[in-house]
Design an enzyme around this catalytic site. Structure first.
Site, mmCIF file in Angstrom:
data_model
loop_
_atom_site.group_PDB
_atom_site.id
_atom_site.type_symbol
_atom_site.label_atom_id
_atom_site.label_comp_id
_atom_site.label_asym_id
_atom_site.label_seq_id
_atom_site.Cartn_x
_atom_site.Cartn_y
_atom_site.Cartn_z
ATOM 1 N N HIS A 65 -24.658 27.749 -55.608
ATOM 2 C CA HIS A 65 -25.326 26.916 -56.612
ATOM 3 C C HIS A 65 -24.656 25.556 -56.711
ATOM 4 O O HIS A 65 -25.258 24.588 -57.173
ATOM 5 C CB HIS A 65 -25.348 27.620 -57.971
ATOM 6 C CG HIS A 65 -23.991 27.825 -58.565
ATOM 7 N ND1 HIS A 65 -23.087 28.708 -58.039
ATOM 8 C CD2 HIS A 65 -23.379 27.245 -59.612
ATOM 9 C CE1 HIS A 65 -21.982 28.656 -58.736
ATOM 10 N NE2 HIS A 65 -22.129 27.780 -59.703
ATOM 11 N N ARG A 66 -23.391 25.496 -56.303
ATOM 12 C CA ARG A 66 -22.685 24.220 -56.141
ATOM 13 C C ARG A 66 -22.050 24.279 -54.760
ATOM 14 O O ARG A 66 -21.579 25.337 -54.332
ATOM 15 C CB ARG A 66 -21.554 24.081 -57.174
ATOM 16 C CG ARG A 66 -22.005 24.033 -58.603
ATOM 17 C CD ARG A 66 -22.197 22.597 -59.051
ATOM 18 N NE ARG A 66 -22.403 22.521 -60.477
ATOM 19 C CZ ARG A 66 -23.583 22.710 -61.088
ATOM 20 N NH1 ARG A 66 -24.650 23.020 -60.385
ATOM 21 N NH2 ARG A 66 -23.687 22.605 -62.402
ATOM 22 N N ASP A 99 -15.065 24.147 -65.025
ATOM 23 C CA ASP A 99 -15.921 23.000 -64.677
ATOM 24 C C ASP A 99 -15.530 22.331 -63.364
ATOM 25 O O ASP A 99 -15.429 21.105 -63.287
ATOM 26 C CB ASP A 99 -15.904 21.955 -65.815
ATOM 27 C CG ASP A 99 -16.722 22.410 -67.004
ATOM 28 O OD1 ASP A 99 -17.753 23.077 -66.784
ATOM 29 O OD2 ASP A 99 -16.317 22.123 -68.142
ATOM 30 N N LYS A 106 -14.479 33.565 -50.374
ATOM 31 C CA LYS A 106 -13.126 34.088 -50.139
ATOM 32 C C LYS A 106 -13.054 34.644 -48.738
ATOM 33 O O LYS A 106 -14.055 35.133 -48.211
ATOM 34 C CB LYS A 106 -12.809 35.210 -51.139
ATOM 35 C CG LYS A 106 -11.348 35.487 -51.297
ATOM 36 C CD LYS A 106 -10.698 34.501 -52.232
ATOM 37 C CE LYS A 106 -9.222 34.717 -52.374
ATOM 38 N NZ LYS A 106 -8.672 33.911 -53.478
ATOM 39 N N SER A 363 -7.151 21.979 -56.069
ATOM 40 C CA SER A 363 -7.871 21.919 -54.791
ATOM 41 C C SER A 363 -9.065 20.979 -54.913
ATOM 42 O O SER A 363 -9.389 20.245 -53.972
ATOM 43 C CB SER A 363 -8.379 23.310 -54.397
ATOM 44 O OG SER A 363 -7.380 24.026 -53.730
HETATM 45 P P1 NAD Z 1 2.141 35.488 -52.365
HETATM 46 O O1 NAD Z 1 1.862 36.216 -51.117
HETATM 47 O O2 NAD Z 1 2.761 34.142 -52.311
HETATM 48 O O3 NAD Z 1 3.052 36.368 -53.348
HETATM 49 C C1 NAD Z 1 2.792 37.685 -53.697
HETATM 50 C C2 NAD Z 1 4.117 38.276 -54.186
HETATM 51 O O4 NAD Z 1 3.880 39.580 -54.709
HETATM 52 C C3 NAD Z 1 5.153 38.429 -53.056
HETATM 53 O O5 NAD Z 1 6.392 37.950 -53.495
HETATM 54 C C4 NAD Z 1 5.170 39.935 -52.804
HETATM 55 O O6 NAD Z 1 6.411 40.402 -52.313
HETATM 56 C C5 NAD Z 1 4.865 40.453 -54.196
HETATM 57 N N1 NAD Z 1 4.336 41.827 -54.175
HETATM 58 C C6 NAD Z 1 3.564 42.417 -53.250
HETATM 59 N N2 NAD Z 1 3.320 43.687 -53.589
HETATM 60 C C7 NAD Z 1 3.946 43.898 -54.755
HETATM 61 C C8 NAD Z 1 4.087 45.017 -55.618
HETATM 62 N N3 NAD Z 1 3.504 46.173 -55.330
HETATM 63 N N4 NAD Z 1 4.798 44.870 -56.756
HETATM 64 C C9 NAD Z 1 5.367 43.684 -57.047
HETATM 65 N N5 NAD Z 1 5.304 42.609 -56.280
HETATM 66 C C10 NAD Z 1 4.594 42.707 -55.142
HETATM 67 O O7 NAD Z 1 0.736 35.444 -53.153
HETATM 68 P P2 NAD Z 1 0.281 34.405 -54.252
HETATM 69 O O8 NAD Z 1 -0.414 33.288 -53.580
HETATM 70 O O9 NAD Z 1 1.383 34.154 -55.199
HETATM 71 O O10 NAD Z 1 -0.862 35.261 -54.968
HETATM 72 C C11 NAD Z 1 -0.554 36.239 -55.945
HETATM 73 C C12 NAD Z 1 -1.824 36.556 -56.718
HETATM 74 O O11 NAD Z 1 -2.336 35.359 -57.305
HETATM 75 C C13 NAD Z 1 -2.972 37.135 -55.887
HETATM 76 O O12 NAD Z 1 -3.720 38.015 -56.687
HETATM 77 C C14 NAD Z 1 -3.799 35.902 -55.573
HETATM 78 O O13 NAD Z 1 -5.158 36.218 -55.273
HETATM 79 C C15 NAD Z 1 -3.672 35.151 -56.871
HETATM 80 N N6 NAD Z 1 -3.940 33.709 -56.787
HETATM 81 C C16 NAD Z 1 -3.243 32.908 -55.944
HETATM 82 C C17 NAD Z 1 -3.500 31.544 -55.931
HETATM 83 C C18 NAD Z 1 -2.707 30.581 -55.092
HETATM 84 O O14 NAD Z 1 -2.897 29.356 -55.260
HETATM 85 N N7 NAD Z 1 -1.813 31.016 -54.231
HETATM 86 C C19 NAD Z 1 -4.508 31.019 -56.747
HETATM 87 C C20 NAD Z 1 -5.200 31.866 -57.603
HETATM 88 C C21 NAD Z 1 -4.898 33.214 -57.614
#
Ligand code: NAD
Length: 470
Positions: A65-66, A99, A106, A363
């Site tokens: 939609h966007r 917004d 993904k 982003s």
């Molecule tokens: P990342 O890979 O940098 O870090 C994940 C961390 O979690 C690692 O340090 C890992 O060792 C740890 N981990 C893995 N399994 C684990 C467990 N069972 N118990 C505890 N710790 C555990 O990932 P990230 O980019 O920090 O993303 C983390 C979450 O945030 C994800 O759900 C991701 O979808 C979400 N997210 C990330 C971003 C981003 O900009 N990177 C943006 C929005 C949402």
């Protein structure tokens, strides 16, 4: 770990259903909003050390939609189609809440990045990117990836370069991906944006004393006892900022191999260093180690920040969660069933689709910067500085008061890119909080999560209706 009764996708859909009911949305429109528009499933071979290995990957397009549709790329052995679709849907809702004019998407590859060399990861990433680009799932105008779990600036640079070679005549090629290194067109402040966003959300929450009181807390973020799960990109930055800048006390850090607990506080920076050196937190000298990390989610604390993976708070442990506020920094850390248990127990949940939106907000800034082909602040920094000086001189002349030191410096400093990005992020997260709060009040809702989803579904529905798609 995810609620056995429902998949991740079901959990996201159920949250959306709740919002659809609140809005009384027509079923056909609701179904058009909820479902993924397209899902690309890939099997691609790469030669690793003389042998052919076949990798499985996906890119789900939830909404258009966007445009472009936006969403990270995850590298993990747990990646599967259901997860990618759920995360793509969350992206649509997230962008609507804050917004950001993007649809949701993904991607993911089922891989353990630690098992491959840098060169091998480069070949795998380039091949995946080529598959996406040649099938219309990678382009600055339609589908723009970013980092997620297991990926970062390095992978984004490889993806960018792959796209550039396939489309040398696309003047906007740099905008095909966000979360790039700054020297390749990335924006300052993107690496830490999601964690910074979590901090801004918590600051905003503590500015609303009635919300704080409803959670059974008093005062500000300073001194609040925090349990943090995951010390990756999101968890590390969120934990570092709230402890070092706002005075919150990190009493526990849960990682893959167990948890660290210290009531006197744990240094996020020191644990991160230890984790990078040792591959785990076990043995860290300044805290007690708990082998069963997930049990520490149930520790008494003010704030619980799950920042690792989905489904960690589920039907089986939700009733034992003692935190007063759960700030969902990860995507989908609380299952639908757990969400209801927590809300009924009076726990305030600040929902993922809002709390971790800082990454996509910045982003968006990066994408805009790339399309305009100029760094934020380049035109106005010195202009603002000289304007500041002129104002100061005028005030000094008329009042006889002379400004010096920090005040003079602050008033005569033009904004650079990082300052502008932070200001834009802060404003966005505050604005979204206000919208969610107002929706919660106006519809008499019990929780922030439903209110956030109502906002998302309402905005997406309006955009479908306005252009007459249905
Ligand atoms: P990342 O890979 O940098 O870090 C994940 C961390 O979690 C690692 O340090 C890992 O060792 C740890 N981990 C893995 N399994 C684990 C467990 N069972 N118990 C505890 N710790 C555990 O990932 P990230 O980019 O920090 O993303 C983390 C979450 O945030 C994800 O759900 C991701 O979808 C979400 N997210 C990330 C971003 C981003 O900009 N990177 C943006 C929005 C949402």
């Amino acid at each position: 770990m995810v609620d056995k009764e429902f998949s991740f996708c079901d959990n996201v859909d159920r949250m959306a259903d709740k919002a659809v009911d609140v809005l009384g949305l027509e079923k056909g429109l609701a179904s058009a909003i909820k479902g993924c528009n397209a899902v690309l499933e890939l099997r691609f071979p790469v030669e690793i050390q003389g042998k052919v290995e076949v990798f499985k990957g996906w890119r789900a397009l939830h909404s258009i939609h966007r445009l472009p549709s936006k969403g990270g790329i995850r590298y993990a052995t747990t990646v599967n189609q259901d997860e990618v679709k759920a995360l793509a849907a969350l992206m649509s809702y997230k962008c609507a809440i804050v917004d950001v004019p993007f649809g949701g998407s993904k991607g993911g590859v089922c891989i353990d990045p630690s098992k491959y060399t840098r060169d091998e990861m480069r070949m795998i990433t380039r091949r995946y990117a080529r598959e996406l680009a040649t099938r219309g799932f990678l382009s600055p105008s339609t589908n723009v990836p970013a980092p997620d779990m297991g990926t970062g600036q390095r992978e984004m640079a490889w993806i960018l370069d792959t796209y550039k070679h396939l489309h040398p005549d696309d003047i906007n090629y740099v905008a095909c991906v966000t979360g790039k290194p700054v020297h390749l067109g990335g924006v300052r402040g993107r690496v830490e944006a999601t964690g910074r966003g979590v901090q801004y959300v918590l600051r905003e929450f503590f500015r609303h004393s009635d919300d704080v009181a409803a959670a059974g807390l008093t005062g500000g973020l300073g001194g609040k006892r925090v349990v943090l799960q995951g010390l990756g990109n999101v968890g590390y930055h969120a934990g570092k900022f709230v402890s070092e800048e706002d005075g919150a006390l990190i009493v526990a850090i849960i990682e893959r191999d167990g948890a660290l607990v210290n009531e006197a506080g744990i240094s996020v920076e020191k644990v991160k260093e230890y984790l990078l050196e040792n591959g785990g937190v076990k043995g860290y000298p300044e805290a007690a180690f708990v082998e069963d990390g997930s049990s520490v989610l149930e520790m008494e604390c003010d704030l619980l920040i799950p920042a690792a993976l989905e489904g960690v708070i589920h039907k089986g442990n939700a009733h034992r969660i003692k935190a007063r506020v759960v700030a969902e920094a990860a995507n989908g850390p609380t299952t639908f069933a757990a969400d209801e248990i927590l809300v009924n127990n009076g726990v305030t949940i600040l929902p993922d689709a809002y709390v971790n939106a800082g990454g996509v907000v910045v982003s968006y800034f990066e994408w805009v910067r790339n399309l305009s082909h100029i760094r934020f602040g380049r035109m106005e920094k010195r202009f603002e500085e000289s304007r500041g000086r002129q104002i100061i001189e005028a005030i000094q002349e008329s009042t006889g008061k002379v400004f010096t030191g920090a005040t003079l410096g602050a008033l005569t400093k033009g904004p650079d890119e990082l300052a502008l990005v932070r200001s834009g992020l802060d404003d966005t997260m505050r604005g979204a909080y206000e919208q969610i709060r107002q929706m919660k009040e106006s519809k008499g809702l019990k929780d922030f999560s439903t209110a956030a989803f109502v906002i998302a579904i309402e905005k997406i529905a309006r955009s479908y209706q306005d252009v007459g798609v249905l």
